[in-house]
Motif scaffolding. Structure first.
Motif, PDB file in Angstrom:
ATOM      1  N   UNK A  94       0.803  -1.222   0.000  1.00 58.78           N
ATOM      2  CA  UNK A  94       0.000   0.000   0.000  1.00 58.78           C
ATOM      3  C   UNK A  94       0.836   1.271   0.000  1.00 58.78           C
ATOM      4  N   UNK A  95       2.145   1.149   0.189  1.00 62.52           N
ATOM      5  CA  UNK A  95       3.008   2.334   0.242  1.00 62.52           C
ATOM      6  C   UNK A  95       3.209   2.916  -1.161  1.00 62.52           C
ATOM      7  N   UNK A  96       3.736   4.133  -1.274  1.00 56.84           N
ATOM      8  CA  UNK A  96       4.045   4.696  -2.592  1.00 56.84           C
ATOM      9  C   UNK A  96       5.030   3.811  -3.355  1.00 56.84           C
ATOM     10  N   UNK A  97       4.766   3.603  -4.629  1.00 52.03           N
ATOM     11  CA  UNK A  97       5.576   2.722  -5.466  1.00 52.03           C
ATOM     12  C   UNK A  97       5.982   3.445  -6.745  1.00 52.03           C
ATOM     13  N   UNK A  98       7.245   3.301  -7.104  1.00 52.11           N
ATOM     14  CA  UNK A  98       7.754   3.817  -8.369  1.00 52.11           C
ATOM     15  C   UNK A  98       8.381   2.659  -9.138  1.00 52.11           C
ATOM     16  N   UNK A  99       8.072   2.569 -10.404  1.00 56.54           N
ATOM     17  CA  UNK A  99       8.605   1.487 -11.247  1.00 56.54           C
ATOM     18  C   UNK A  99       9.346   2.103 -12.431  1.00 56.54           C
ATOM     19  N   UNK A 100      10.577   1.648 -12.633  1.00 58.98           N
ATOM     20  CA  UNK A 100      11.374   2.069 -13.787  1.00 58.98           C
ATOM     21  C   UNK A 100      11.600   0.831 -14.644  1.00 58.98           C
ATOM     22  N   UNK A 101      11.207   0.898 -15.909  1.00 64.06           N
ATOM     23  CA  UNK A 101      11.240  -0.284 -16.758  1.00 64.06           C
ATOM     24  C   UNK A 101      11.665   0.077 -18.178  1.00 64.06           C
ATOM     25  N   UNK A 102      12.609  -0.671 -18.708  1.00 61.52           N
ATOM     26  CA  UNK A 102      13.024  -0.494 -20.097  1.00 61.52           C
ATOM     27  C   UNK A 102      12.100  -1.227 -21.045  1.00 61.52           C
ATOM     28  N   UNK A 103      11.807  -0.606 -22.170  1.00 65.97           N
ATOM     29  CA  UNK A 103      10.911  -1.226 -23.142  1.00 65.97           C
ATOM     30  C   UNK A 103      11.647  -2.157 -24.100  1.00 65.97           C
ATOM     31  N   UNK A 104      12.983  -2.167 -24.026  1.00 69.13           N
ATOM     32  CA  UNK A 104      13.778  -3.112 -24.815  1.00 69.13           C
ATOM     33  C   UNK A 104      14.438  -4.142 -23.902  1.00 69.13           C
ATOM     34  N   UNK A 105      13.822  -4.393 -22.794  1.00 71.52           N
ATOM     35  CA  UNK A 105      14.297  -5.385 -21.835  1.00 71.52           C
ATOM     36  C   UNK A 105      13.952  -6.773 -22.375  1.00 71.52           C
ATOM     37  N   UNK A 106      14.993  -7.572 -22.705  1.00 76.71           N
ATOM     38  CA  UNK A 106      14.739  -8.905 -23.252  1.00 76.71           C
ATOM     39  C   UNK A 106      14.701  -9.977 -22.168  1.00 76.71           C
ATOM     40  N   UNK A 107      14.928  -9.579 -20.915  1.00 82.26           N
ATOM     41  CA  UNK A 107      14.860 -10.538 -19.810  1.00 82.26           C
ATOM     42  C   UNK A 107      13.526 -10.445 -19.082  1.00 82.26           C
ATOM     43  N   UNK A 108      13.061  -9.209 -18.866  1.00 87.01           N
ATOM     44  CA  UNK A 108      11.780  -8.978 -18.200  1.00 87.01           C
ATOM     45  C   UNK A 108      10.961  -8.035 -19.088  1.00 87.01           C
ATOM     46  N   UNK A 109      10.082  -8.559 -19.906  1.00 91.87           N
ATOM     47  CA  UNK A 109       9.291  -7.705 -20.790  1.00 91.87           C
ATOM     48  C   UNK A 109       8.507  -6.661 -19.998  1.00 91.87           C
ATOM     49  N   UNK A 110       8.352  -5.466 -20.582  1.00 91.92           N
ATOM     50  CA  UNK A 110       7.686  -4.405 -19.823  1.00 91.92           C
ATOM     51  C   UNK A 110       6.222  -4.739 -19.530  1.00 91.92           C
ATOM     52  N   UNK A 111       5.629  -5.648 -20.322  1.00 88.16           N
ATOM     53  CA  UNK A 111       4.261  -6.073 -20.023  1.00 88.16           C
ATOM     54  C   UNK A 111       4.194  -6.765 -18.660  1.00 88.16           C
ATOM     55  N   UNK A 112       5.282  -7.409 -18.268  1.00 85.67           N
ATOM     56  CA  UNK A 112       5.331  -8.072 -16.964  1.00 85.67           C
ATOM     57  C   UNK A 112       5.273  -7.040 -15.844  1.00 85.67           C
ATOM     58  N   UNK A 113       6.027  -5.952 -16.005  1.00 88.36           N
ATOM     59  CA  UNK A 113       6.026  -4.886 -14.997  1.00 88.36           C
ATOM     60  C   UNK A 113       4.654  -4.228 -14.909  1.00 88.36           C
ATOM     61  N   UNK A 114       4.004  -4.027 -16.046  1.00 90.01           N
ATOM     62  CA  UNK A 114       2.679  -3.406 -16.042  1.00 90.01           C
ATOM     63  C   UNK A 114       1.647  -4.308 -15.370  1.00 90.01           C
ATOM     64  N   UNK A 115       1.736  -5.592 -15.641  1.00 88.34           N
ATOM     65  CA  UNK A 115       0.810  -6.541 -15.007  1.00 88.34           C
ATOM     66  C   UNK A 115       1.029  -6.547 -13.496  1.00 88.34           C
ATOM     67  N   UNK A 116       2.274  -6.521 -13.088  1.00 82.79           N
ATOM     68  CA  UNK A 116       2.609  -6.476 -11.669  1.00 82.79           C
ATOM     69  C   UNK A 116       2.026  -5.223 -11.019  1.00 82.79           C
ATOM     70  N   UNK A 117       2.196  -4.075 -11.681  1.00 87.84           N
ATOM     71  CA  UNK A 117       1.697  -2.805 -11.136  1.00 87.84           C
ATOM     72  C   UNK A 117       0.193  -2.842 -10.936  1.00 87.84           C
ATOM     73  N   UNK A 118      -0.516  -3.484 -11.847  1.00 91.81           N
ATOM     74  CA  UNK A 118      -1.976  -3.548 -11.750  1.00 91.81           C
ATOM     75  C   UNK A 118      -2.443  -4.348 -10.540  1.00 91.81           C
ATOM     76  N   UNK A 119      -1.596  -5.212 -10.016  1.00 90.95           N
ATOM     77  CA  UNK A 119      -1.972  -6.057  -8.890  1.00 90.95           C
ATOM     78  C   UNK A 119      -1.701  -5.400  -7.529  1.00 90.95           C
TER      79      UNK A 119
END
Length: 275
Positions: free
Chosen positions: A206-231
């Motif tokens: 519940x605390x403030x969260x900041x996410x920094x994600x590269x869109x050319x990340x071939x190890x962790x696709x940025x869609x993964x970070x977005x899905x995580x953020x939604x949860x």
């Protein structure tokens, strides 16, 4: 008596000494002695949680140490068991052990509110920490967060033959994109990861969260970070997508962005405390 001093050699020695990091300190963690480096300063403190097979002398961790020095900010970094200067074998470790290491570091080596910075696998460890010690976490910065990566990213990418090798022989060796040493994936890592999944529903952060994600990340696709953020249950989430960013996010513009995100988060936390 005549003393001869070679000033060119002396200069080289001094330059090498200046470039070497301070010696690590150690304390007894749940899985052996853990190496750490701590800088005293103002709170809330900043705690670095590194990634899979990384250590506390990596580019981002070192950059944050210099940032903390310049800003007189409390900063703690450490190596998980089996990583860097800490005791243990990497192949003996898994998410449970590394999360336990991080929890012991938070409990034993810090006091008061902390800002966790979780990079890649460190994002998974951070999510587990935040669930266990929510009262200690003032805010979180995720860098290319990879929660549940063993099950959602790694396992689906293996061939059937590779999966059979892991389950039959207990491990799989494959070339690493980040090291000359082969990457060893153990059966223990896969099965322990399944016991520690966080992306199975709402995540109680519940605390403030900041996410920094590269869109050319071939190890962790940025869609993964977005899905995580939604949860995440937090109502204060900001996501920074960098169009040309890779998984490392260690180039000078990436580091400047990290500093800006962290400084802005600290300013906002200070303002909320004063209200």
């Amino acid at each position: 008596m005549l003393y001869r001093i070679n000033f060119s050699d002396l200069k080289l020695t001094l330059e090498i000494a200046a470039s070497m990091p301070d010696a690590a300190d150690f304390f007894q963690g749940p899985n052996g002695r853990l190496a750490y480096r701590r800088r005293n300063g103002a709170g809330p403190g900043v705690v670095w949680l590194g990634g899979f097979r990384s250590d506390m002398l990596g580019t981002k961790a070192e950059f944050l140490d210099e940032w903390a020095r310049e800003n007189a900010r409390s900063y703690l970094r450490f190596d998980y068991s089996g990583h860097g200067e800490s005791e243990g074998l990497f192949t003996d470790g898994a998410i449970s052990a590394w999360a336990a290491d991080a929890l012991s570091v938070l409990d034993e080596l810090t006091s008061g509110p902390q800002i966790l910075i979780g990079s890649s696998m460190g994002g998974w460890v951070t999510a587990l920490l935040a669930k266990q010690r929510p009262e200690r976490i003032a805010g979180i910065v995720f860098i290319a967060p990879a929660p549940d990566f063993t099950e959602l990213l790694m396992w689906p990418a293996f061939t059937e033959t590779q999966r059979e090798t892991i389950m039959r022989e207990g491990k799989l060796e494959q070339p690493s994109d980040y090291s000359d040493e082969p990457e060893i994936i153990t059966k223990k890592l896969i099965e322990d990861g399944r016991a520690n999944l966080v992306m199975t529903g709402d995540i109680s952060i519940a605390c403030p969260v900041r996410i920094i994600q590269g869109m050319k990340d071939d190890a962790v696709p940025y869609a993964h970070a977005l899905r995580f953020a939604q949860m995440l249950q937090s109502e204060d989430i900001e996501i920074t997508l960098t169009p040309n960013g890779d998984h490392r996010l260690s180039e000078p513009p990436d580091l400047s962005r990290l500093a800006h995100v962290l400084e802005t988060l600290i300013e906002e936390l200070d303002q909320s405390e004063s209200v």
